[in-house]
Design an enzyme around this catalytic site. Sequence first.
Site, PDB file in Angstrom:
ATOM      1  N   GLY A  35       0.512  -1.179   0.011  1.00  0.00           N
ATOM      2  CA  GLY A  35       0.047  -0.063   0.004  1.00  0.00           C
ATOM      3  C   GLY A  35       1.006   1.235   0.057  1.00  0.00           C
ATOM      4  O   GLY A  35       0.731   2.178  -0.826  1.00  0.00           O
ATOM      5  N   HIS A  36       1.946   1.169   0.905  1.00  0.00           N
ATOM      6  CA  HIS A  36       2.648   2.281   1.070  1.00  0.00           C
ATOM      7  C   HIS A  36       3.750   2.462  -0.411  1.00  0.00           C
ATOM      8  O   HIS A  36       3.625   3.701  -0.818  1.00  0.00           O
ATOM      9  CB  HIS A  36       3.787   2.258   2.080  1.00  0.00           C
ATOM     10  CG  HIS A  36       3.239   2.040   3.359  1.00  0.00           C
ATOM     11  ND1 HIS A  36       3.339   0.988   4.172  1.00  0.00           N
ATOM     12  CD2 HIS A  36       2.663   3.041   4.258  1.00  0.00           C
ATOM     13  CE1 HIS A  36       2.765   1.325   5.412  1.00  0.00           C
ATOM     14  NE2 HIS A  36       2.244   2.548   5.389  1.00  0.00           N
TER      15      HIS A  36
END
Length: 279
Positions: A35-36
């Site tokens: 996600g990051h």
Amino acid sequence: MFIYKNKKDLREYLDKFAPQKSLGFVPTMGALHEGHKKLIERAVAENDLAICSIFVNPTQFNDPKDYDKYPQSLDKDIEFIYNSGIQVVFAPSVNEMYPDGSKLAVRYDLGTLETVLEGAFRPGHFQGVCQVVENLLSIVKPNKLYMGEKDFQQIAVIQKLIAIKNIPCQLIPCPTIREKSGLAKSSRNERLSEEGKQKAAKIFENLTLIKNKLDESAFLDLKKIAIGQLRKEQIETEYLELIMAEDLQKTDAYIKEKAQRLIIAAYLEGVRLIDNIAI
Ligand code: AMP
């Protein structure tokens, strides 16, 4: 990739190499996952220079035990994003970020954004978030700030911070990245057992079920069923709400023509998980 632990050195680098460049910024608390990485890749693709910060901010944890348990893994994080194209990582210590102590000098006027949902259950959380983000933005001075819709309320709060403080920076909301099971990727998932990770997928599954039935059934009935289904998996719901996307206010009425969102916080194996989906 350059890694800076102190703001003076970082600023010197940026003043020297980035004065005329568009600068994309991704603030994180580390324990980095896909996600990051998606945020980072987008910042890299859309700017001349991209910078990511890794800082577990103590002032946004209303529960000190939660802060103590938050996973920290700087070396692993750096390795994970090494090939993402990110040019700069800023990883300050608590003392570097708050040399005069971390007590808030002024309160941010966030209005009702601070009293609903996460704000209601985590008093002071968004004050701490604003404190660290304002601090980081004043150091990095990015043109664009990339944040994930997984933390939907946080995006609204930071939009407000940017508006009230007149910060010349554009916030770019990015979609939530999920496991194949539907579970929203989160640093906190690391604290779940393998069985817990499978169970946690029920959170997204139930949000999706509610979404698909809103046309024919009342939200409050669907909510009751979903909370019961989650309880069967030992998932205790803290809140599960239908909200207006515009101002995050709760509603029980599904309004087809308006942007709405289903949003949830729940506990499993002592881990607090949050998620939300667009309606
Ligand atoms: P955190 O390290 O959890 O504070 O998150 C840093 C940034 O990454 C925030 O803008 C989050 O919303 C974003 N983020 C965290 N998890 C996800 C995810 N699964 N998908 C997209 N963005 C995410």
